[in-house]
Design an enzyme around this catalytic site. Sequence first.
Site, PDB file in Angstrom:
ATOM      1  N   VAL A 102      23.822  14.485 -39.207  1.00 52.95           N
ATOM      2  CA  VAL A 102      22.618  14.708 -38.419  1.00 52.95           C
ATOM      3  C   VAL A 102      21.435  14.327 -39.287  1.00 52.95           C
ATOM      4  O   VAL A 102      21.422  14.607 -40.485  1.00 52.95           O
ATOM      5  CB  VAL A 102      22.494  16.180 -37.963  1.00 52.95           C
ATOM      6  CG1 VAL A 102      21.195  16.406 -37.198  1.00 52.95           C
ATOM      7  CG2 VAL A 102      23.690  16.591 -37.113  1.00 52.95           C
ATOM      8  N   CYS A 103      20.464  13.663 -38.695  1.00 51.59           N
ATOM      9  CA  CYS A 103      19.221  13.336 -39.390  1.00 51.59           C
ATOM     10  C   CYS A 103      19.518  12.516 -40.654  1.00 51.59           C
ATOM     11  O   CYS A 103      20.355  11.613 -40.622  1.00 51.59           O
ATOM     12  CB  CYS A 103      18.454  14.630 -39.683  1.00 51.59           C
ATOM     13  SG  CYS A 103      16.705  14.423 -40.082  1.00 51.59           S
ATOM     14  N   THR A 104      18.893  12.840 -41.773  1.00 47.93           N
ATOM     15  CA  THR A 104      19.076  12.044 -42.989  1.00 47.93           C
ATOM     16  C   THR A 104      20.397  12.319 -43.689  1.00 47.93           C
ATOM     17  O   THR A 104      20.666  11.742 -44.748  1.00 47.93           O
ATOM     18  CB  THR A 104      17.918  12.264 -43.975  1.00 47.93           C
ATOM     19  OG1 THR A 104      17.792  13.664 -44.249  1.00 47.93           O
ATOM     20  CG2 THR A 104      16.615  11.735 -43.404  1.00 47.93           C
ATOM     21  N   THR A 122      19.626   8.034 -37.631  1.00 48.18           N
ATOM     22  CA  THR A 122      19.036   8.943 -38.603  1.00 48.18           C
ATOM     23  C   THR A 122      17.646   9.313 -38.112  1.00 48.18           C
ATOM     24  O   THR A 122      17.232   8.917 -37.009  1.00 48.18           O
ATOM     25  CB  THR A 122      18.999   8.300 -40.011  1.00 48.18           C
ATOM     26  OG1 THR A 122      18.690   9.305 -40.988  1.00 48.18           O
ATOM     27  CG2 THR A 122      17.983   7.169 -40.099  1.00 48.18           C
ATOM     28  N   GLY A 152      20.401  11.572 -34.532  1.00 49.99           N
ATOM     29  CA  GLY A 152      19.045  11.262 -34.966  1.00 49.99           C
ATOM     30  C   GLY A 152      18.410  12.472 -35.648  1.00 49.99           C
ATOM     31  O   GLY A 152      19.089  13.322 -36.212  1.00 49.99           O
TER      32      GLY A 152
END
Length: 231
Positions: A102-104, A122, A152
């Site tokens: 998830v995310c970075t 990301t 994202g």
Amino acid sequence: MSTPLQIGLLIFPKVTQLDFTGPLQVFAGLPGAKIHLIWKRIEPVPSDSVLVLTPTITLADCPQLDVICVPGGAGTDDLVNDEETLDFLRAQATNAKYVTSVCTGSLVLGAAGLLEGYNAATHWSAMQYLPAFGATPTRTRVCVDRNRITGGGVTAGIDFALTLVSILTDRKTAETIQLGLEYNPAPPFNAGSPDTAPPEILALAKERIAAMGARRGDAINEAAARLNQPA
């Protein structure tokens, strides 16, 4: 008796708690799942907010997982060059059914060499770093590419987890969990994406993360160089 589904979420200093607590709440509604919060030691881990987290198992003691998930946050700038963590992810990815983030957190998967040749999502502010690891940046809430599933930024973790549950089980199970959470988003402002945010809001957000972006760029360059060193 069926073997429980083993789901592991990595936690680490300066993790963005919603990156993993969103998916965690979704996975908690999955019948027969055993969920692990994983870190190097069993001791309190500070998030990037006031919340302090407690791992349930260490890297060394973690069983083989069906799903390994890496959330994001400022702490990923350290993880992309943390060989102990990267080695753990590489080992788990060998036999995991799904390798996710998830995310970075996707940058950490990339630094472990696990996204080369894959599409990946990301946080919008980190898209430019994925190609350093051979990944193709994909602007979407959830990116599914074979057994790599990446979410994202931050709140997309809920979408990611519901998508994954539908793959692991079926849509009916995922929708039942969604209803239980009353996940029916209707944001008060249309500023949740750089594509829709007013220009002055986007400029302010970029200004606030500029210093972190410089540090992240250095960390990514170091990680990509180490990953591409001849064996």
